[in-house]
Design a protein around this motif. Structure first.
Motif, PDB file in Angstrom:
ATOM      1  N   LEU A 130       0.833  -1.194   0.000  1.00  0.00           N
ATOM      2  CA  LEU A 130       0.000   0.000   0.000  1.00  0.00           C
ATOM      3  C   LEU A 130       0.874   1.252   0.000  1.00  0.00           C
ATOM      4  CD1 LEU A 130      -2.483  -1.237   2.753  1.00  0.00           C
ATOM      5  CD2 LEU A 130      -2.929  -1.133   0.296  1.00  0.00           C
ATOM      6  N   PHE A 131       0.239   2.405  -0.156  1.00  0.00           N
ATOM      7  CA  PHE A 131       0.943   3.682  -0.234  1.00  0.00           C
ATOM      8  C   PHE A 131       0.629   4.555   0.976  1.00  0.00           C
ATOM      9  CE2 PHE A 131       0.447   2.184  -4.564  1.00  0.00           C
ATOM     10  CZ  PHE A 131       1.734   2.322  -5.056  1.00  0.00           C
ATOM     11  N   HIS A 132       1.603   5.381   1.339  1.00  0.00           N
ATOM     12  CA  HIS A 132       1.436   6.323   2.444  1.00  0.00           C
ATOM     13  C   HIS A 132       2.168   7.617   2.092  1.00  0.00           C
ATOM     14  CE1 HIS A 132       0.790   7.431   6.694  1.00  0.00           C
ATOM     15  NE2 HIS A 132       1.964   8.033   6.597  1.00  0.00           N
ATOM     16  N   GLY A 133       1.414   8.695   1.877  1.00  0.00           N
ATOM     17  CA  GLY A 133       2.009   9.994   1.591  1.00  0.00           C
ATOM     18  C   GLY A 133       2.584  10.600   2.858  1.00  0.00           C
ATOM     19  N   THR A 134       3.661  11.372   2.698  1.00  0.00           N
ATOM     20  CA  THR A 134       4.290  11.997   3.859  1.00  0.00           C
ATOM     21  C   THR A 134       4.952  13.310   3.463  1.00  0.00           C
ATOM     22  OG1 THR A 134       5.659  11.523   5.788  1.00  0.00           O
ATOM     23  CG2 THR A 134       6.549  10.868   3.645  1.00  0.00           C
ATOM     24  N   SER A 135       5.416  14.028   4.452  1.00  0.00           N
ATOM     25  CA  SER A 135       6.135  15.281   4.207  1.00  0.00           C
ATOM     26  C   SER A 135       7.629  15.057   4.439  1.00  0.00           C
ATOM     27  CB  SER A 135       5.623  16.383   5.142  1.00  0.00           C
ATOM     28  OG  SER A 135       5.756  15.972   6.497  1.00  0.00           O
ATOM     29  N   LEU A 136       8.431  15.943   3.911  1.00  0.00           N
ATOM     30  CA  LEU A 136       9.878  15.819   3.998  1.00  0.00           C
ATOM     31  C   LEU A 136      10.357  15.665   5.447  1.00  0.00           C
ATOM     32  CD1 LEU A 136      12.678  15.882   2.615  1.00  0.00           C
ATOM     33  CD2 LEU A 136      12.581  18.382   2.792  1.00  0.00           C
ATOM     34  N   ASP A 137       9.778  16.429   6.362  1.00  0.00           N
ATOM     35  CA  ASP A 137      10.257  16.406   7.749  1.00  0.00           C
ATOM     36  C   ASP A 137       9.966  15.109   8.486  1.00  0.00           C
ATOM     37  OD1 ASP A 137       7.532  17.337   7.615  1.00  0.00           O
ATOM     38  OD2 ASP A 137       7.674  17.876   9.736  1.00  0.00           O
ATOM     39  N   THR A 138       9.013  14.315   8.020  1.00  0.00           N
ATOM     40  CA  THR A 138       8.703  13.055   8.718  1.00  0.00           C
ATOM     41  C   THR A 138       9.484  11.858   8.176  1.00  0.00           C
ATOM     42  OG1 THR A 138       6.805  12.641   7.292  1.00  0.00           O
ATOM     43  CG2 THR A 138       6.372  13.782   9.366  1.00  0.00           C
ATOM     44  N   ILE A 139      10.164  12.018   7.058  1.00  0.00           N
ATOM     45  CA  ILE A 139      10.906  10.899   6.451  1.00  0.00           C
ATOM     46  C   ILE A 139      11.937  10.294   7.411  1.00  0.00           C
ATOM     47  CG2 ILE A 139      12.536  10.268   4.620  1.00  0.00           C
ATOM     48  CD1 ILE A 139      10.897  12.171   2.785  1.00  0.00           C
ATOM     49  N   PRO A 140      12.806  11.084   8.047  1.00  0.00           N
ATOM     50  CA  PRO A 140      13.781  10.469   8.961  1.00  0.00           C
ATOM     51  C   PRO A 140      13.118   9.700  10.111  1.00  0.00           C
ATOM     52  CG  PRO A 140      14.380  12.746   8.506  1.00  0.00           C
ATOM     53  CD  PRO A 140      13.009  12.528   7.934  1.00  0.00           C
ATOM     54  N   LYS A 141      11.989  10.215  10.597  1.00  0.00           N
ATOM     55  CA  LYS A 141      11.278   9.546  11.695  1.00  0.00           C
ATOM     56  C   LYS A 141      10.710   8.209  11.227  1.00  0.00           C
ATOM     57  CE  LYS A 141      10.081  13.987  13.652  1.00  0.00           C
ATOM     58  NZ  LYS A 141       9.109  15.031  13.640  1.00  0.00           N
ATOM     59  N   ILE A 142      10.071   8.190  10.064  1.00  0.00           N
ATOM     60  CA  ILE A 142       9.500   6.939   9.548  1.00  0.00           C
ATOM     61  C   ILE A 142      10.616   5.944   9.231  1.00  0.00           C
ATOM     62  CG2 ILE A 142       8.233   5.887   7.630  1.00  0.00           C
ATOM     63  CD1 ILE A 142       6.480   8.447   7.586  1.00  0.00           C
ATOM     64  N   PRO A 159       2.584  16.827   1.002  1.00  0.00           N
ATOM     65  CA  PRO A 159       2.774  18.229   0.606  1.00  0.00           C
ATOM     66  C   PRO A 159       4.145  18.422  -0.050  1.00  0.00           C
ATOM     67  CG  PRO A 159       3.061  17.979   2.972  1.00  0.00           C
ATOM     68  CD  PRO A 159       2.587  16.658   2.452  1.00  0.00           C
ATOM     69  N   PRO A 160       4.229  19.288  -1.042  1.00  0.00           N
ATOM     70  CA  PRO A 160       5.518  19.526  -1.703  1.00  0.00           C
ATOM     71  C   PRO A 160       6.492  20.253  -0.771  1.00  0.00           C
ATOM     72  CG  PRO A 160       3.843  20.990  -2.580  1.00  0.00           C
ATOM     73  CD  PRO A 160       3.140  20.061  -1.641  1.00  0.00           C
ATOM     74  N   ASP A 161       7.787  19.924  -0.922  1.00  0.00           N
ATOM     75  CA  ASP A 161       8.806  20.650  -0.166  1.00  0.00           C
ATOM     76  C   ASP A 161       9.131  21.955  -0.907  1.00  0.00           C
ATOM     77  OD1 ASP A 161      10.559  20.027  -2.273  1.00  0.00           O
ATOM     78  OD2 ASP A 161      11.666  18.517  -1.130  1.00  0.00           O
ATOM     79  N   ALA A 162      10.164  22.661  -0.464  1.00  0.00           N
ATOM     80  CA  ALA A 162      10.516  23.961  -1.053  1.00  0.00           C
ATOM     81  C   ALA A 162      10.909  23.857  -2.523  1.00  0.00           C
ATOM     82  CB  ALA A 162      11.660  24.590  -0.256  1.00  0.00           C
ATOM     83  N   ASN A 163      11.349  22.657  -2.955  1.00  0.00           N
ATOM     84  CA  ASN A 163      11.741  22.440  -4.353  1.00  0.00           C
ATOM     85  C   ASN A 163      10.615  21.838  -5.197  1.00  0.00           C
ATOM     86  OD1 ASN A 163      14.457  23.339  -3.991  1.00  0.00           O
ATOM     87  ND2 ASN A 163      14.861  21.411  -2.927  1.00  0.00           N
ATOM     88  N   GLY A 164       9.453  21.654  -4.593  1.00  0.00           N
ATOM     89  CA  GLY A 164       8.322  21.078  -5.308  1.00  0.00           C
ATOM     90  C   GLY A 164       8.278  19.560  -5.288  1.00  0.00           C
ATOM     91  N   TYR A 165       9.218  18.925  -4.585  1.00  0.00           N
ATOM     92  CA  TYR A 165       9.223  17.466  -4.496  1.00  0.00           C
ATOM     93  C   TYR A 165       8.188  16.990  -3.475  1.00  0.00           C
ATOM     94  CZ  TYR A 165      13.751  17.640  -6.913  1.00  0.00           C
ATOM     95  OH  TYR A 165      14.756  17.864  -7.811  1.00  0.00           O
ATOM     96  N   LYS A 166       7.581  15.857  -3.804  1.00  0.00           N
ATOM     97  CA  LYS A 166       6.598  15.221  -2.932  1.00  0.00           C
ATOM     98  C   LYS A 166       7.110  13.825  -2.596  1.00  0.00           C
ATOM     99  CE  LYS A 166       2.321  15.724  -4.282  1.00  0.00           C
ATOM    100  NZ  LYS A 166       1.257  16.489  -3.654  1.00  0.00           N
ATOM    101  N   TYR A 167       6.572  13.240  -1.506  1.00  0.00           N
ATOM    102  CA  TYR A 167       7.105  11.975  -1.020  1.00  0.00           C
ATOM    103  C   TYR A 167       5.977  11.027  -0.617  1.00  0.00           C
ATOM    104  CZ  TYR A 167      11.078  15.101  -0.651  1.00  0.00           C
ATOM    105  OH  TYR A 167      12.046  16.022  -0.935  1.00  0.00           O
ATOM    106  N   MET A 168       6.185   9.764  -0.973  1.00  0.00           N
ATOM    107  CA  MET A 168       5.278   8.728  -0.483  1.00  0.00           C
ATOM    108  C   MET A 168       6.058   7.436  -0.343  1.00  0.00           C
ATOM    109  SD  MET A 168       2.703   7.335  -3.469  1.00  0.00           S
ATOM    110  CE  MET A 168       2.153   8.925  -4.014  1.00  0.00           C
TER     111      MET A 168
END
Length: 160
Positions: A38-50, A87-96
């Motif tokens: 399955l998929f899970h969208g996230t923000s840049l700041d939560t990536i290290p935590k996950i 949500p997009p980061d400052a460079n427009g990148y999104k993460y999932m």
């Protein structure tokens, strides 16, 4: 457009996930498909935590609680790509993440649930469903309540 796909490797999280998977396979009806990608969208700041701690229920309710106060995963990447969830980061990148989720035996959830209900309350109140869903036939989202029930296998960086 996909920018990058990165494999997450965390032996501690994976070990916990496999232990939970083995336990679930012993408890559930033989032939149950206990694992789903399955998929899970996230923000840049939560990536290290996950990446280091996995999907933490303490953050449940940050974006949605319509089917229970747990961690949400989508069948379709397009759902997780929504700006609310990635949500997009400052460079427009999104993460999932593409996630291995132990969905097991499930039932429809509602916004008041903090754990799944008992599978057969007249027999044993302590044997709960493994996850909740938005609908019983062809669910589009799954909600889990045990941290070791999901393993973040791949982090996808993308733009829309």
């Amino acid at each position: 457009k996909i920018i990058n796909i990165q494999r997450v490797q965390n032996t501690m999280l994976y070990g916990q996930y496999i232990a939970r998977k083995n336990a679930m396979e012993k408890l559930n009806t033989p032939g149950t498909n206990n694992e789903t990608l399955l998929f899970h969208g996230t923000s840049l700041d939560t990536i290290p935590k996950i990446n280091s701690q996995g999907f933490n229920r303490s953050f449940a309710g940050k974006n949605a609680t319509a089917y229970g106060i747990g961690v949400y995963f989508a069948v379709n990447a397009s759902y997780s790509a929504h700006p609310t969830y990635s949500p997009p980061d400052a460079n427009g990148y999104k993460y999932m993440y593409l996630v291995r989720v132990l969905t097991g035996e499930f039932t429809i959830g509602n916004s008041s649930m903090i754990v799944p209900p008992a599978k057969n309350p007249s027999v044993n109140l302590n044997v709960l469903f493994d996850s909740l869903v938005d609908r019983s036939l062809n669910p589009t989202m799954y909600i889990i309540f045990q941290d070791a029930q999901a393993y973040p296998e791949y982090l996808i960086t993308f733009v829309v």
